[in-house]
Design a protein around this motif. Sequence first.
Motif, PDB file in Angstrom:
ATOM      1  N   UNK A 124       0.537  41.457  -7.572  1.00 12.64           N
ATOM      2  CA  UNK A 124       0.556  40.030  -7.906  1.00 12.64           C
ATOM      3  C   UNK A 124      -0.070  39.827  -9.280  1.00 12.64           C
ATOM      4  N   UNK A 125       0.144  38.648  -9.842  1.00 12.44           N
ATOM      5  CA  UNK A 125      -0.434  38.363 -11.159  1.00 12.44           C
ATOM      6  C   UNK A 125      -0.750  36.878 -11.290  1.00 12.44           C
ATOM      7  N   UNK A 126      -1.844  36.587 -11.972  1.00 12.38           N
ATOM      8  CA  UNK A 126      -2.153  35.216 -12.333  1.00 12.38           C
ATOM      9  C   UNK A 126      -1.477  34.884 -13.646  1.00 12.38           C
ATOM     10  N   UNK A 127      -0.889  33.692 -13.730  1.00 11.75           N
ATOM     11  CA  UNK A 127      -0.146  33.305 -14.930  1.00 11.75           C
ATOM     12  C   UNK A 127      -0.573  31.920 -15.421  1.00 11.75           C
ATOM     13  N   UNK A 128      -1.868  31.639 -15.282  1.00 12.13           N
ATOM     14  CA  UNK A 128      -2.379  30.339 -15.701  1.00 12.13           C
ATOM     15  C   UNK A 128      -2.338  30.102 -17.195  1.00 12.13           C
ATOM     16  N   UNK A 129      -1.968  31.138 -17.946  1.00 13.94           N
ATOM     17  CA  UNK A 129      -1.988  31.038 -19.411  1.00 13.94           C
ATOM     18  C   UNK A 129      -0.608  30.768 -20.006  1.00 13.94           C
ATOM     19  N   UNK A 130       0.438  30.625 -19.180  1.00 13.99           N
ATOM     20  CA  UNK A 130       1.782  30.461 -19.731  1.00 13.99           C
ATOM     21  C   UNK A 130       2.323  29.056 -19.479  1.00 13.99           C
ATOM     22  N   UNK A 131       3.231  28.616 -20.338  1.00 12.96           N
ATOM     23  CA  UNK A 131       3.948  27.359 -20.135  1.00 12.96           C
ATOM     24  C   UNK A 131       3.060  26.176 -19.817  1.00 12.96           C
ATOM     25  N   UNK A 132       3.505  25.377 -18.852  1.00 10.23           N
ATOM     26  CA  UNK A 132       2.771  24.185 -18.420  1.00 10.23           C
ATOM     27  C   UNK A 132       2.033  24.456 -17.114  1.00 10.23           C
ATOM     28  N   UNK A 133       1.516  25.660 -16.997  1.00  5.83           N
ATOM     29  CA  UNK A 133       0.968  26.183 -15.747  1.00  5.83           C
ATOM     30  C   UNK A 133       0.143  25.193 -14.933  1.00  5.83           C
ATOM     31  N   UNK A 134      -0.869  24.602 -15.533  1.00  2.00           N
ATOM     32  CA  UNK A 134      -1.800  23.763 -14.774  1.00  2.00           C
ATOM     33  C   UNK A 134      -1.282  22.355 -14.537  1.00  2.00           C
ATOM     34  N   UNK A 135      -0.135  22.001 -15.142  1.00  4.05           N
ATOM     35  CA  UNK A 135       0.374  20.627 -15.024  1.00  4.05           C
ATOM     36  C   UNK A 135       1.727  20.532 -14.339  1.00  4.05           C
TER      37      UNK A 135
END
Length: 249
Positions: free
Chosen positions: A115-126
């Motif tokens: 698995x991978x965290x991808x909170x740093x790409x695109x509009x991840x948190x929104x």
Amino acid sequence: KIEDIDLIIFASYTPSDTIVTTGHYVQGKYNISNAKVFFVSSACSSGLNAIEIIYSFFTSQIAEKALLICADRNSTYSDDTDCVSGHLWGDGATAYFFSTESYSEKDPQIIDVTTQGLGHIGLASRAVYLNPKEDGLKMPHGKDVFIQACTYMAQNTKDIVEINGYSLDDLTFFIGHQANMRILKNVAKQLAIPEEKVLTNIQELGNTGSTGALLVLAQNIKKIARGDLICISVFGGGYSAGSCLIKIP
């Protein structure tokens, strides 16, 4: 025996209680006295995150028999009148038993999971979020979710298959995150996976969140035969992603 389980993980992003989780409730109901119990959440990747944790606990010999409960009750937080994403959500649940030992010749084997965290790409948190006290479950940026999901689900499927010495043609079945059919068809087209190899339940149940892909596997377990190779690939809000390769010996 269920009392022999030594690890219980509840995977979800819609828990009704974050203290007494479903994992703890099940432990109490079945008197599973010697189990470690905890809750894991990474949006729609939660189920595969739990499998990766179980794999790690087995490898490090912390546990030998694990129970994964994966469930999302989207109806608690979704709004059917939301014209953007209110119509997408469904409710679902699965439970799986994992062991370091086989109990029958047909037991599916986890070959690999990542698995991978991808909170740093695109509009991840929104792009998609759940705020229980305010407006509940929302997906205001579905286009960004679509683009990222198609990209990472396809790439992760290709990677996990090839890293383990197989080709995409070796896959018997592909199970993607049950977000919508457009994503699943896009990923299948990128990977040249025939339609008959793609298993789904989205048209029946909607987006059941982190349990969606695992629920598809459970619903189709009777179709799976010895020698079959299955890849599960998911994408979740936040963002997150994961893939799992399963072989029937």
